[in-house]
Scaffold this motif. Structure first.
Motif, PDB file in Angstrom:
ATOM      1  N   ASN A  98       0.863  -1.181   0.000  1.00 44.74           N
ATOM      2  CA  ASN A  98       0.000   0.000   0.000  1.00 44.74           C
ATOM      3  C   ASN A  98       0.898   1.229   0.000  1.00 44.74           C
ATOM      4  N   ALA A 106       0.831   9.220  -0.136  1.00 44.41           N
ATOM      5  CA  ALA A 106       1.649  10.442  -0.219  1.00 44.41           C
ATOM      6  C   ALA A 106       2.058  10.854   1.190  1.00 44.41           C
ATOM      7  N   GLY A 125       4.321  13.851   3.258  1.00 47.08           N
ATOM      8  CA  GLY A 125       5.118  15.083   3.246  1.00 47.08           C
ATOM      9  C   GLY A 125       5.891  15.289   4.539  1.00 47.08           C
ATOM     10  N   TRP A 126       5.372  14.722   5.617  1.00 48.95           N
ATOM     11  CA  TRP A 126       5.959  15.004   6.932  1.00 48.95           C
ATOM     12  C   TRP A 126       7.020  13.956   7.254  1.00 48.95           C
ATOM     13  N   SER A 186       5.370  11.329  10.138  1.00 52.54           N
ATOM     14  CA  SER A 186       4.144  11.548  10.898  1.00 52.54           C
ATOM     15  C   SER A 186       2.951  11.060  10.075  1.00 52.54           C
ATOM     16  N   SER A 236      -1.201  10.030  10.095  1.00 47.34           N
ATOM     17  CA  SER A 236      -2.486  10.163  10.770  1.00 47.34           C
ATOM     18  C   SER A 236      -2.984   8.793  11.260  1.00 47.34           C
ATOM     19  N   HIS A 258      -5.237   6.476   8.951  1.00 49.91           N
ATOM     20  CA  HIS A 258      -4.783   5.931   7.668  1.00 49.91           C
ATOM     21  C   HIS A 258      -4.514   4.426   7.740  1.00 49.91           C
ATOM     22  N   ALA A 259      -4.778   3.751   6.613  1.00 45.09           N
ATOM     23  CA  ALA A 259      -4.441   2.334   6.502  1.00 45.09           C
ATOM     24  C   ALA A 259      -2.950   2.129   6.774  1.00 45.09           C
ATOM     25  N   SER A 260      -2.135   3.074   6.316  1.00 42.71           N
ATOM     26  CA  SER A 260      -0.679   2.971   6.476  1.00 42.71           C
ATOM     27  C   SER A 260      -0.278   2.935   7.949  1.00 42.71           C
ATOM     28  N   GLY A 298      -2.474  10.185  -2.317  1.00 44.82           N
ATOM     29  CA  GLY A 298      -2.757  10.963  -1.116  1.00 44.82           C
ATOM     30  C   GLY A 298      -4.234  11.322  -1.009  1.00 44.82           C
ATOM     31  N   VAL A 335      -6.775   8.842  -1.938  1.00 43.27           N
ATOM     32  CA  VAL A 335      -7.580   7.627  -1.734  1.00 43.27           C
ATOM     33  C   VAL A 335      -6.894   6.717  -0.720  1.00 43.27           C
ATOM     34  N   SER A 336      -7.715   6.047   0.083  1.00 41.88           N
ATOM     35  CA  SER A 336      -7.171   5.180   1.143  1.00 41.88           C
ATOM     36  C   SER A 336      -7.151   3.718   0.718  1.00 41.88           C
ATOM     37  N   GLY A 337      -6.124   3.039   1.196  1.00 42.74           N
ATOM     38  CA  GLY A 337      -6.019   1.590   0.992  1.00 42.74           C
ATOM     39  C   GLY A 337      -7.171   0.833   1.652  1.00 42.74           C
ATOM     40  N   LYS A 377      -4.268   0.017  -3.930  1.00 38.60           N
ATOM     41  CA  LYS A 377      -3.244   0.822  -4.602  1.00 38.60           C
ATOM     42  C   LYS A 377      -2.006  -0.015  -4.937  1.00 38.60           C
TER      43      LYS A 377
HETATM   44  C1  LIG Z   1       0.680  15.864  -0.980  1.00 41.31           C
HETATM   45  C2  LIG Z   1       0.156  15.063   0.178  1.00 41.31           C
HETATM   46  C3  LIG Z   1       0.959  14.860   1.291  1.00 41.31           C
HETATM   47  C4  LIG Z   1       0.476  14.129   2.383  1.00 41.31           C
HETATM   48  N1  LIG Z   1       1.269  13.970   3.495  1.00 41.31           N
HETATM   49  C5  LIG Z   1       0.783  13.263   4.542  1.00 41.31           C
HETATM   50  C6  LIG Z   1       1.589  13.071   5.699  1.00 41.31           C
HETATM   51  O1  LIG Z   1       2.743  13.482   5.780  1.00 41.31           O
HETATM   52  N2  LIG Z   1       1.031  12.359   6.737  1.00 41.31           N
HETATM   53  C7  LIG Z   1      -0.241  11.876   6.698  1.00 41.31           C
HETATM   54  O2  LIG Z   1      -0.671  11.257   7.664  1.00 41.31           O
HETATM   55  N3  LIG Z   1      -1.022  12.026   5.596  1.00 41.31           N
HETATM   56  C8  LIG Z   1      -0.535  12.687   4.522  1.00 41.31           C
HETATM   57  N4  LIG Z   1      -1.299  12.845   3.409  1.00 41.31           N
HETATM   58  C9  LIG Z   1      -2.626  12.211   3.357  1.00 41.31           C
HETATM   59  C10 LIG Z   1      -2.537  10.721   2.979  1.00 41.31           C
HETATM   60  O3  LIG Z   1      -1.605  10.493   1.936  1.00 41.31           O
HETATM   61  C11 LIG Z   1      -3.936  10.242   2.506  1.00 41.31           C
HETATM   62  O4  LIG Z   1      -4.897  10.457   3.514  1.00 41.31           O
HETATM   63  C12 LIG Z   1      -3.957   8.807   2.041  1.00 41.31           C
HETATM   64  O5  LIG Z   1      -5.170   8.587   1.349  1.00 41.31           O
HETATM   65  C13 LIG Z   1      -3.834   7.773   3.155  1.00 41.31           C
HETATM   66  O6  LIG Z   1      -3.741   6.519   2.536  1.00 41.31           O
HETATM   67  P1  LIG Z   1      -3.917   5.143   3.318  1.00 41.31           P
HETATM   68  O7  LIG Z   1      -5.217   5.196   4.080  1.00 41.31           O
HETATM   69  O8  LIG Z   1      -3.927   4.123   2.200  1.00 41.31           O
HETATM   70  O9  LIG Z   1      -2.750   4.992   4.234  1.00 41.31           O
HETATM   71  C14 LIG Z   1      -0.828  13.580   2.328  1.00 41.31           C
HETATM   72  C15 LIG Z   1      -1.622  13.767   1.186  1.00 41.31           C
HETATM   73  C16 LIG Z   1      -1.136  14.501   0.126  1.00 41.31           C
HETATM   74  C17 LIG Z   1      -1.998  14.722  -1.088  1.00 41.31           C
END
Ligand SMILES: Cc1cc2nc3c(=O)[nH]c(=O)nc-3n(C[C@H](O)[C@H](O)[C@H](O)COP(=O)(O)O)c2cc1C
Length: 188
Positions: A29, A32, A34-35, A49, A51, A54-56, A83, A85-87, A92
């Motif tokens: 999976n 995106a 950034g942190w 960092s 959230s 998130h699936a991740s 960034g 859509v969620s897994g 993905k």
């Molecule tokens: C440009 C961009 C940067 C992002 N950076 C972060 C981040 O640093 N940490 C975070 O928790 N979510 C970040 N997100 C949000 C997750 O990538 C997004 O919620 C994602 O769908 C989670 O996927 P998952 O549920 O499959 O893990 C970012 C999204 C975008 C578009």
């Protein structure tokens, strides 16, 4: 000139845009990310960092492994998409060609010029996010992106993210050399 307090969200410091790779419910999976930042020299630790929703996040807790992949500027669209859509609802796993290094649950992306695989060192719980600290066990790159043993920014062409204006930027010119340019002032 008078300074204004522009609030608590007013940071536009660039962050290296990366893609987090995890193994979620038995499949790769990607999201995106950034942190991300280096946090310790020996051993080499890197912090991300993520959230709690998130699936991740769930995947890292279950596997204790993850990867951080650095895409090139030609991957802006797909990086943003993962960034959005969620897994949890969208598979993905087939968006990229996956490979593995030293670890078996830290999938990495072939299309990204640079990838770092990590085993979990510590998880710091914050109100909305978990700050996962990973120990780097391998950094993967191809010869064509390396100059004098180092990954070469000019060849890799990574991009950075600014928030809260939510924009991606390419890297500009080299403007100096760290641990070197300040020496002239030190000797005065
Ligand atoms: C440009 C961009 C940067 C992002 N950076 C972060 C981040 O640093 N940490 C975070 O928790 N979510 C970040 N997100 C949000 C997750 O990538 C997004 O919620 C994602 O769908 C989670 O996927 P998952 O549920 O499959 O893990 C970012 C999204 C975008 C578009």
């Amino acid at each position: 000139m008078e300074k204004q307090n522009i609030g608590t969200q007013g940071f536009t410091l660039p962050m290296p845009q990366s893609i987090l790779g995890t193994q979620y419910e038995g499949k790769p999976n990607y999201m995106a990310l950034g942190w991300v930042t280096r946090v310790n020299f020996k051993p080499q630790l890197i912090g991300i960092s993520v959230s709690k929703g998130h699936a991740s996040n769930k995947a890292i807790r279950e596997t204790n492994q993850f990867s951080i992949n650095f895409p090139s500027v030609d991957m802006v669209e797909i990086t943003d998409y993962i960034g959005l859509v969620s897994g949890k609802r969208t598979d993905k796993s087939g968006l990229f060609e996956t490979y593995y290094g030293e670890l078996n649950k830290a999938p990495m992306i072939k299309e990204c010029p640079l990838a770092i695989e990590c085993k979990l060192h510590e998880a710091v719980e914050l109100p909305t996010n978990t700050f996962f600290i990973g120990e780097i066990v391998g950094t993967w790159c191809e010869e064509r992106f390396i100059t004098e043993s180092n990954p070469d920014i000019e060849k890799i062409k990574p991009f950075v993210l600014t928030m809260p204006d939510n924009r991606f930027w390419s890297i500009g010119e080299c403007v100096g050399h760290a641990w070197k340019d300040g020496k002239a002032l030190k000797q005065k």
